[in-house]
Structure formats: structure tokens, C-alpha cells
Write a protein that holds these residues in place. Structure first.
Motif, PDB file in Angstrom:
ATOM      1  N   GLY A   1       0.633  -1.037  -0.058  1.00 18.72           N
ATOM      2  CA  GLY A   1       0.129  -0.006  -0.024  1.00 18.72           C
ATOM      3  C   GLY A   1       0.948   1.208  -0.101  1.00 18.72           C
ATOM      4  N   PRO A   2       0.321   2.443   0.243  1.00 26.59           N
ATOM      5  CA  PRO A   2      -1.210   2.613   0.778  1.00 26.59           C
ATOM      6  C   PRO A   2      -2.048   2.549  -0.165  1.00 26.59           C
ATOM      7  N   GLY A   3      -3.248   2.024   0.255  1.00 31.24           N
ATOM      8  CA  GLY A   3      -4.488   2.021  -0.522  1.00 31.24           C
ATOM      9  C   GLY A   3      -5.156   3.124  -0.753  1.00 31.24           C
ATOM     10  N   GLU A   4      -6.547   3.023  -0.881  1.00 30.79           N
ATOM     11  CA  GLU A   4      -7.604   3.768  -1.176  1.00 30.79           C
ATOM     12  C   GLU A   4      -8.359   4.125  -0.070  1.00 30.79           C
ATOM     13  N   GLY A   5      -8.234   3.438   1.323  1.00 31.85           N
ATOM     14  CA  GLY A   5      -8.926   3.620   2.231  1.00 31.85           C
ATOM     15  C   GLY A   5      -8.399   2.870   3.446  1.00 31.85           C
ATOM     16  N   PRO A   6      -9.025   2.870   4.527  1.00 28.54           N
ATOM     17  CA  PRO A   6      -8.543   2.037   5.576  1.00 28.54           C
ATOM     18  C   PRO A   6      -8.769   0.508   5.237  1.00 28.54           C
ATOM     19  N   VAL A   7      -7.790  -0.253   5.853  1.00 26.01           N
ATOM     20  CA  VAL A   7      -7.911  -1.571   5.698  1.00 26.01           C
ATOM     21  C   VAL A   7      -8.863  -2.470   6.871  1.00 26.01           C
ATOM     22  N   ASP A   8      -9.769  -2.713   6.251  1.00 25.01           N
ATOM     23  CA  ASP A   8     -10.841  -3.406   7.259  1.00 25.01           C
ATOM     24  C   ASP A   8     -10.764  -4.861   7.682  1.00 25.01           C
TER      25      ASP A   8
END
Length: 1058
Positions: free
Chosen positions: A124-131
Motif C-alpha cells: 500500500g497505501p491503498g484507497e482507504g482504511p484496511v478493514d
């Protein structure tokens, strides 16, 4: 309990929490709002969410050599750890996901507490929090991560995504691999269950309507079969379990309603036994069901009530079970302060033999293929292994995705030049890797013996620390100097009361009112935008009659006092104009109707206005016309106009040096301007997700920006950005609570403490902000009994330094204005606390004029000390050496009565362990400065001795009471005086001789044996207070007997002489 007919012979007949000795206590579990289980286990380690943000607690699954298990910290991320998972093959490989949008993979040590200081690799980082995260069940190096509406399948060795599954229409709630590794199932907030074949298509191959309520749902595969289990809520909000067959996926095979508990369920399914264990978050009931897909049927096996409420639940791998005790399943319950093992056992007459019917071969720990082989179509399955203790495999698999040799070398030798290998070659990766220090466990309570000690002291607060303070940090973890800060409402004599007709509907971008060190301006509800001006030097009850006001003529949207001219008030109105008002010296005596000046230029309603911190006659404003305008007040003209916003501007803030301007807007972007260089933003970066409001303030000397806002779930949070790297996103994100109002931040640049509260709140949060991990150090909050309508801080110069007051605010209630003082408890209040009060900025004097600033000049304000002339700095106070109280031997060896000797002997022995009458340090501790840490540490060392002393006295007195009754009976055969002594002391002569192992009453032998037995029975050497108390009573009894014999001999000699 009897087995139900539908249960198999292997169903457990009982489930019970392990004995208290097996609990892992002294921890502080975190209350993380996430879709994860909050605790996971491999065959070697247990990981769980700790109280600190971004930190996992790590503890061994089994005790080594029967010793106590020690809790260590793994500081993983700059934000909350949302989920984590152990590799099914490499028992030391741990993947963690976070709200900081990254996934990190760690290699834990084989044993010990030296946790890795940095991740082996970062995705990452990705496009939002990792859930959510889950390793692949058959191939090494494949990891599935869920973020928002998409699932990413990662090839960890290549650090690249193999595919992205983005067919979801709403927030993901769970994901699960089928045991054979071919398919992946998900549950989603859009109420649908989906099945994917990732190697065929990123689109779902099947989908079905799952549960009718979109609250938290979970999906589990029943091993390698085509059946699934889902847990969710019905339309009536009942918690329910459904069984599915993917071959007939249009509807559930079975639906069973469980209860109406609101807590999200944490389900664990064991495919080898067919058992489903489930607990609700925040509940203390643990259910166990047997699932049969053929009938289909769901039968309750046991219901276990736990002592504490559940924060997380994990299953222990089958290879770690105690098979010889017929333990078919073990789960770990994460409670507030302990990890509780719960065992499921099938009773068998013989526990000497291995029961093959209970323990068929299970899945082994050698992967069937690599990531690339699986992606190419290889579906080979993992081999089975026996659970028989004599036939278990000895081969240990080590995943090649992280080179382990140098990592382990780095853990063994932390001072080595070669650090841990990070295979992430992206040089722009967020440097929050530095937060992965292995610091001592702040998870364990200070008094716990399980506290982990390591060479690292963790991050410092950015201030110079004494060696003793660093030692304390190495034990307790980083903490703020202001953690004991206290807020209190000042005496009623200082209040302004009977405030009437206040306007409580000012826009969210406005603080509601404003104040300087002389007066306060309060908008009123009456028509015409009236503003009342109240003098702070004239507290008390306001008259019921009308008082003079400012007639602003239009509704007020924001207002601000000029920091360099305490009589000038700037007021922004809904008519897109800014009016400047001049307040007479001494306050309003009559209604003001004509402003000193009017600034015109905006075409829409104005949001907010701010004076320049360095230059006089300079004001900035933001408006609905999407512009930011800078005004030169001496000419009444617009000087600069900044462009670039695409939506409503929530907040703006000058940098402390006045060179830059930062804004946060509804389009979810932060913008940084250099107004004199360009009308367009110099930088842009992602801001808070929510569109309900946000505030921005500069911190840490102007190098960082702190933003308060909301996330997509309406949770209030604060975000910390590096001002020169907005594009990289926040360094740290901290969630606070769920409330409708925007948090209003006030930052005290002298102490680096930020105060946060919202309109309508009853609580003020305090955090010390640092430019290094963990970035936010929590301090005591201030709470009030009633909600406040506004909370404004006054300049630093109004603080009472003699009371160690470091901030003062005005709290606006329904009809009152109350001063609130924040102070730090200190022992030596007679000294000026120069560590709390560095030289402060002379904020009331401009460094330059508006014209000079606009032409490119910069200025710097001078600083002044807040030290009163008659106070000495605490840094120059005389140093006091810590005193250790003890009773000298001469005190109790002098010639005294027998009763005095007996009492003082006991007191002297207790004094060797610490004076039991001394108050504990926390009894008198009111906060210490840096120079007092050494003495404070010495006091901490004495705490253990004092507690031991108290416990010894309790054991001594309890033993005395218990022994007297027995001594009464044994003493009847003794001589009258000797029997009386036995009754008084509570022990017979014969028993005393047996305890001290003496046959003849020889004083030297008694003393020698007493010294030896008292020492060897010390608790630190494996003894107990009870045994030591027996030794003391025996010594007393023999000493008394020697005295009686000496008295008898003297009496006989006297009679013989006569």
C-alpha cells in the motif's frame, strides 16, 4: 449435561474457562471499532489489540519452562490496527492492516520479547482504511485484504496485487477463503453474500440476499465443502445464523434465530469437529453449536458464562491442543484486562491413550504451492498430519517472502549497524515504520510481574529527558508531562451570569463567540445581528434590563478580536461584508450603530475570518464564493485573493510565522498557500472523509498540521499531517468518539497541548502532540455537568503561574460564562515551573506592518518570561536526596519491657521490608517536574517493599488469631506460666521447637535457626508470609520460655539461700 441425539460422539460435553492461573492477566485491551476479531493465535504467539493506537500486544501461547508469560508490544502503524492474521504455514509471520491504509507483514521472534522494530514488507497505501485480512489456506505468500468496497488479492513476494474484486455496492463486512483455496466469499453492508473465483474473474460468480438488516454480518466456509455459515441480524434486529449451499445459493438451507442482543457476533468454525463457537462483543456468554450441513441442523452443545465481557475471540490451532486431555477445541477470550483460555473437552475414561476418533488427521503447516503457482491454476491441497504426539511432524516451514536471518540478527543485536530488511523499495513510503519500536509493555499494569523490559525506551516527547525519566518510560511506555492535568471551573465570583437572549445558532465554522484578555463578544438572538460586549474585569450578575450592544444590522457569521488592538472587533455578516467596530476604553456605554470601517469584495456569505499573527492591520476571510481574501485594514482594501477551492471552506489557519495559510474544505482536501507567491495552492492532500465539518490548526512549531473532522461512519477524529508532505496523507489518525458537532481545536504552542471540544459537548479532550510516534499522548480530560455552547481560550498571560495554571478558557453555558483553569499538579508550587512555562511569544505586539508583509518582509515577535520577580525557577531549586526510612537496631535492642520488645521486634522486621505506615507515592503524588524524576523513581522502588510489609503484617495477625485456639488446647499440659505464654503468643512450646528445629532451649541455636529460616522463607525465595509469620511466632514463644526458665531459676536460687 447429556448429549442431544443429533450430536456426534466427538461433541464436547463441557466447556470451561481455564483456572485463573492459566489466564494471561495484567493487560489493557483496546476497544477498537472494526470488523476484525481483535485477537488471533498461531502455534507460538497470541496477538491482540492493545489500548494504544497502532499497537498490538504479543504474548507466547504457552509458558516456557513453567514460567510466567510476558506481554510485549508490537508498534505496527501510525493509526488504529483494524485487523491482523497469522500465516497458516509460518507460525511467526503476522500481517497487520490499519486505518493508515497500509498492510504490513512482520516476522516475530522464535521466543523472548524482542519484537521487530520495523515491518518485513509494506503493501500500500491503498484507497482507504484496511478493514480485514486473511491469508490464503493453501498457497504461501497470498493475502486477501478488504478495503471499503473492494477486496485485493496480494502476491506478497512480488508486493503486487494479483486482482481486485470490486463488485460490492457498499462497505465490506467480512471475507473468507474456502478451505481448498479455490473460492472467496464476502458479506457486505448491502445485505448480499457473494462468491468469487478470483482466478477466473474479478466479478462475483454468485450472490444472494443474506440478512435483512445491514448491521455487522460475518461469513464462514464450512471447511472444503460447498456449504457456508452466515451470522447477522434479521429485520426485527434478532441475531440469527443461516446455513447456505452454494449449489442452491438462492436461499438459505436453514435459519435459526438466536437472541436480540445488539452486539456484533464473533464466530469461529472448526471444520474438523463441526463446532461453531460464537460470542457477542461486549457480552459474557460463549455459545457452542454443532453444525450439520446434511440434515441441515444447528444444535447447541454448551453455553459458557465468562467472568468478563468479550472484546475479541480467537481459536487456537489444532496442532497446539492438549490431545491427551481430550481437548477438541480451545478458544481465547480477550477481556478488558486478561486473555482467558476456554477449553472444550470430551470426557473419556482413559486419558492415557490417544483417541483417534476424536482427533483425525488435520491440515498440516506445509503450503501446497507458491503464489505464482496458485495464480497459474494449481489447486493442489495441503497435506494432512497426525495429531498423535509421537507422530507429529518436526519440520518447520519458514516463508521466503521475508528474509529471516538478518531480521533475527537485528532482534538479537539491536545496536548492530545492519537493521531489519525491508523489501519495500518505494522510497516514498510513509516513514511511520519508525513507530515500530519494541517498547516495554504499557499493556501490562504497572504492578504486574509480566511487564516486558527492553532496551528501547520508546518515543520521547520531544523534550529533553533525564536518565531517570527515560528509565520510567522504558517501564511504563511514553507518557505526557501533562497527563495529570486538571481542569476546574473557577469560583462563582468570577462568573458572568444572567446572560439572556444569546444566539446559539451561529454557523458551524464559527466558534460561537470570541474573547481577548479584556472583554468578550457574544452574538445575540435578536434581529439585526446584535452583539453584546462584556468586560471580564466586571464579573457578576447582569441586570435584567437591556444593556448596550453593537447593532451589526445583519446576522453574524463569525467574529474575531484584533490581537494587536484589543478595542477593535471584526464581524463577518451574511451580507458578504466585514465590519470593523471600535469598542471604547472601559467597555460599551451606549449602543454602537456605525462601524469604523466596512470591507466589501466577497459575493457570497462569509464563513470565517482570522487576523494575521505577525503583521498588524491584516485580516483573512473565506466565503461561499470559494475564495479566500486578504484585507489590508489600514486602507480598507482587498490585498490578495486566493483561488483553487471547489467546495465549501470549513476552516483556515495562518502558520505561526505568518508566511503560509492552510485550509480544509468540504471536498475532502487540504490546501496550503503561500499568499505572497501565488493565488493557487502550493500543496494539496487528502483531508477527513466526512463532509459534516472540519477544523485546522498548526502545531509543533509550524511543521505539522492538525485537522479535526469525521470519518465515513461519523466518528470524530483528529489527523496529523506533515506540512511539507500533504500528498502523503496523515501521519497519524486518532478516533475519539461519535457526536454531531465538529471538534474545535485550540493549540497551546508553549506546552504542545491541544484542547478539543465541540458545541453541545460536556467533555474537553487534552492531548500532547509530538512530531514522532505515537504522535498523540493522552492527558486527563475535563468534563462538566452540563453541555457548553462554546469554549474559547484566553491568552497565556492571564494564567496564574503560581498555581501552575497553563491554560484558561471561557465556558459558555445556557446563561452563564464561566472561567475554566487548567493546571498541572506540582509538589513544589512555591517555585516557578520553568519546564511548564518557556518564554512565551509577545503576541500583543506586531512584528511588522501589513504593508511590509505584503511587500515580502517577514518578522519575528520577541519572547518574554512569565516568571514573577519573587519566584525561583524549579530548575534551580535545591536537590533533595530521597530518604529511606528504617528503624535502627539500637531502638529495639535497648533494655525494654517484654511487650515493647515483642512489638518493636515485629516493627523492625517490617521496617526491613519497608515501613508499613509510609504513604504510597501516589497517595501524596501531585505531579513532578523533570528534576524530580529521580526521587520519584526511588519512591516507586520502595512501593513493593511497603506492600510486602502490609501483607506480612496481615499474615502475621491472621496466623496469630488462628493459632491461639490450637495453643489453648496444647498448652493445658504445660506449666501454668508456660501455658499462659502459649495462649498469649498463640503457639505451644513443643510446636515452636519443631518449627525452629531445636531440641534444647539454647539461645544461640535459636537465634541462628531463626535467622536462617526467616531468610529462606522469604517470598522472593519461594516462601510465603505465612511461613515467615510462623517462624516469628516460634521465636517469640521460645524467647518467652527462656525468660520464664530464667525467672524460675532465679526464684529457686532465692529460696535455696533462705
Amino acid at each position: 449435561m447429556a448429549l442431544a441425539p443429533s450430536k456426534t460422539e466427538a461433541s464436547p460435553d463441557m466447556a470451561f474457562p481455564s483456572p485463573f492461573q492459566a489466564w494471561i492477566g495484567g493487560i489493557r485491551a483496546g476497544s477498537v471499532t472494526s470488523y476484525g476479531n481483535n485477537v488471533k493465535a498461531s502455534c507460538r504467539w497470541i496477538a491482540f489489540n492493545a489500548e494504544a493506537s497502532g499497537v498490538l500486544g504479543i504474548v507466547a501461547l504457552e509458558c516456557e519452562d513453567g514460567g510466567e508469560r510476558t506481554v510485549s508490544q508490537l508498534c505496527c502503524h501510525s493509526d488504529v490496527v483494524t485487523d491482523f492474521d497469522f500465516s497458516p504455514f509460518d507460525q511467526l509471520l503476522l500481517a497487520t492492516g490499519s486505518a493508515d491504509e497500509t498492510v504490513k507483514v512482520w516476522r516475530l521472534p522464535q521466543s523472548g520479547q524482542n519484537m521487530p522494530s520495523s515491518a518485513g514488507l509494506t503493501l500500500g497505501p491503498g484507497e482507504g482504511p484496511v478493514d480485514m485480512l486473511q491469508f490464503h489456506p493453501t498457497a504461501d505468500g497470498i493475502l486477501a485484504s478488504g478495503t471499503g468496497k473492494r477486496v485485493t488479492i496480494w502476491d506478497m513476494e512480488q508486493q503486487q496485487p494479483l486482482t481486485v474484486l470490486d463488485s460490492h455496492r457498499d462497505q465490506l463486512q467480512s471475507l473468507a477463503w474456502k478451505r481448498d483455496g479455490r473460492l472467496l466469499g464476502t458479506s457486505c453492508k448491502d445485505k448480499k453474500l457473494r462468491i468469487f473465483d478470483p482466478r477466473v474473474s474479478p466479478a462475483a460468480s454468485q450472490s444472494a440476499l443474506g440478512h435483512e438488516n445491514n448491521k455487522d454480518s460475518r461469513l464462514l466456509w464450512m471447511g472444503s465443502s460447498d456449504c457456508l455459515i452466515s451470522i447477522g441480524f434479521s429485520q426485527m434486529r434478532e441475531r440469527e445464523v443461516k446455513l447456505w449451499d452454494m449449489r442452491r445459493f438462492s436461499g438459505a438451507m436453514l435459519t435459526v434465530a438466536l437472541d436480540t442482543s445488539p452486539g456484533a457476533a464473533i464466530p469461529l468454525y472448526d471444520a474438523d469437529t463441526g463446532l461453531l463457537v460464537m460470542a457477542g462483543k461486549g457480552e459474557n456468554l460463549l455459545y457452542c453449536f454443532e453444525v450439520a450441513a446434511v440434515q441441515p441442523a444447528l444444535t447447541q452443545v454448551t453455553q459458557c458464562r465468562t467472568e468478563g465481557s468479550t472484546r475479541g475471540l480467537a481459536a487456537v490451532p489444532r496442532l497446539a491442543l492438549d490431545v491427551m486431555a481430550c481437548e477438541v477445541l480451545r478458544v481465547l477470550q480477550l477481556a478488558d484486562t486478561a486473555l482467558v483460555p476456554v477449553s472444550y473437552v470430551v470426557p473419556r475414561k482413559s486419558v492415557q491413550d490417544f483417541h483417534e476418533d476424536l482427533f483425525p488427521d488435520c491440515t498440516g503447516t506445509l503450503p501446497a504451492n507458491s503464489a505464482q503457482a496458485w495464480w497459474a491454476g494449481d489447486s493442489q491441497q495441503v497435506g494432512k498430519v497426525s495429531l498423535h504426539p509421537a507422530q507429529r511432524p518436526t519440520e518447520i516451514f519458514t516463508s521466503p517472502i521475508i528474509a529471516c536471518t538478518r531480521l533475527q540478527a537485528a532482534n538479537i543485536s539491536p545496536t548492530a549497524d545492519t537493521g531489519p530488511i525491508n523489501t519495500n523499495t518505494d522510497t516514498n513510503t510513509d516513514q511511520s515504520e519508525g513507530s515500530g519500536y519494541s517498547s516495554p509493555s504499557s499493556l501490562a499494569s504497572p504492578g504486574s510481574a509480566t511487564t516486558s523490559l527492553s532496551a528501547s525506551t520508546g518515543p520521547s516527547s520531544g523534550f529533553a529527558s533525564s536518565p531517570s525519566q527515560k528509565s520510567l518510560q522504558s517501564i511504563l511506555g511514553p507518557s505526557s508531562r501533562f497527563r495529570h492535568a486538571q481542569g476546574r471551573v473557577l469560583h462563582r465570583d468570577t462568573h458572568l451570569t444572567n446572560l439572556r437572549g444569546l444566539s446559539l445558532t451561529t454557523p458551524g465554522e464559527c466558534d460561537g463567540f470570541c474573547a481577548n484578555h479584556h472583554r468578550v463578544a457574544l452574538p445575540l438572538l435578536s434581529a439585526g445581528g446584535q452583539i453584546t460586549i462584556l468586560e471580564l474585569s466586571k464579573p457578576g450578575r447582569l441586570p435584567d434590563a437591556a444593556i448596550p450592544t453593537i447593532q451589526n444590522s445583519v446576522a453574524v457569521t463569525d467574529l474575531s478580536w484584533d490581537p494587536f488592538d484589543p478595542q477593535r472587533l471584526a464581524v463577518a455578516g451574511e451580507d458578504a461584508k466585514i465590519r470593523l467596530w471600535r469598542i471604547p476604553e472601559g467597555g460599551l456605554q451606549e449602543t454602537l450603530q456605525e462601524p469604523e470601517a466596512i470591507l466589501q469584495g466577497h459575493t457570497e456569505k462569509i464563513y470565517s475570518i482570522r487576523f494575521h499573527p505577525m503583521a498588524s492591520d491584516l485580516l483573512v476571510s473565506s466565503s461561499y464564493d470559494m475564495t479566500v481574501r486578504i484585507w489590508e485594514l489600514s486602507t480598507g482594501q482587498e490585498a490578495l485573493c486566493l483561488q483553487g477551492h471547489t467546495d465549501q471552506i470549513f476552516s483556515l489557519a495562518w502558520s505561526p510565522d505568518g508566511k503560509k495559510l492552510a485550509t480544509v474544505s468540504k471536498d475532502g482536501r487540504l490546501r496550503l498557500y503561500e499568499p505572497r507567491c501565488s493565488p493557487l495552492p502550493q500543496q494539496e492532500g487528502p483531508g477527513p472523509e466526512g463532509a459534516r465539518g472540519a477544523r485546522i490548526v498548526w502545531v509543533c512549531g509550524g511543521d505539522y498540521l492538525l485537522v479535526s473532522g469525521f470519518d465515513s461512519r461519523s466518528e470524530r477524529r483528529i489527523l496529523l499531517y506533515q506540512a511539507q508532505a500533504l500528498r502523503k496523507g496523515p501521519l497519524s489518525v486518532l478516533g475519539l468518539d461519535v457526536a454531531p458537532s465538529t471538534l474545535l481545536p485550540f493549540y497551546d504552542e508553549d506546552t504542545s497541548v491541544v484542547f478539543l471540544t465541540g458545541k453541545g459537548d460536556t467533555r474537553v479532550f487534552l492531548y500532547e502532540v509530538m512530531p514522532e510516534p505515537p504522535y498523540f499522548l493522552e492527558c486527563n480530560s475535563f468534563t462538566s455537568s452540563e453541555p457548553h455552547k462554546g469554549f474559547i481560550f484566553l491568552p497565556k498571560t492571564v494564567c496564574e503561574v503560581r498555581e501552575v495554571e497553563f491554560a484558561r478558557a471561557l465556558r459558555l453555558g445556557q446563561s452563564t460564562l464561566e472561567p475554566v483553569a487548567f493546571h498541572v499538579p506540582r509538589v513544589k508550587k512555591e517555585y516557578f515551573q520553568d519546564d511548564i512555562y518557556p518564554p512565551t511569544r509577545v503576541w500583543w505586539e506586531p512584528a511588522l506592518s501589513a504593508r511590509a508583509w505584503l511587500t515580502g518582509e517577514d518578522g519575528q515577535q520577541r519572547r518574554t518570561s512569565l516568571q514573577p520577580a519573587d519566584m525561583t525557577p524549579v530548575s534551580q531549586a535545591p536537590k533533595e536526596a530521597p530518604l529511606r526510612k528504617f528503624v535502627p537496631a539500637s531502638v529495639y535492642l535497648e533494655e525494654k519491657s517484654d511487650e515493647q520488645k515483642k512489638e518493636e521486634l515485629l516493627s523492625a522486621m517490617v521496617a526491613r521490608l519497608g515501613n508499613r505506615e509510609d504513604p504510597l507515592p501516589q497517595d501524596s503524588f501531585e505531579g513532578v517536574d523533570e528534576d524530580e524524576w529521580a526521587k520519584y523513581l526511588a519512591q516507586i522502588i520502595l512501593v513493593g517493599a511497603q506492600v510486602v510489609g502490609r501483607a506480612f503484617m496481615r499474615a502475621l495477625r491472621q496466623e496469630l488469631a488462628a493459632s491461639r485456639a490450637a495453643a489453648d488446647a496444647r498448652g493445658r499440659s504445660e506449666r501454668p506460666q508456660s501455658a499462659a505464654a502459649s495462649r498469649i503468643i498463640g503457639i505451644s512450646l513443643q510446636e515452636a521447637q519443631q518449627i525452629l528445629n531445636v531440641s534444647n532451649l539454647n539461645p544461640e541455636e535459636i537465634q541462628k535457626n531463626y535467622d536462617h529460616l526467616f531468610k529462606v522463607n522469604d517470598k522472593s525465595m519461594g516462601g510465603s508470609f505465612y511461613l515467615q509469620s510462623k517462624v516469628v511466632r516460634a521465636k517469640e514463644r521460645l524467647d518467652e520460655e527462656l525468660r520464664i526458665q530464667a525467672k524460675d531459676e532465679k526464684e529457686k536460687s532465692r529460696k535455696a539461700e533462705t
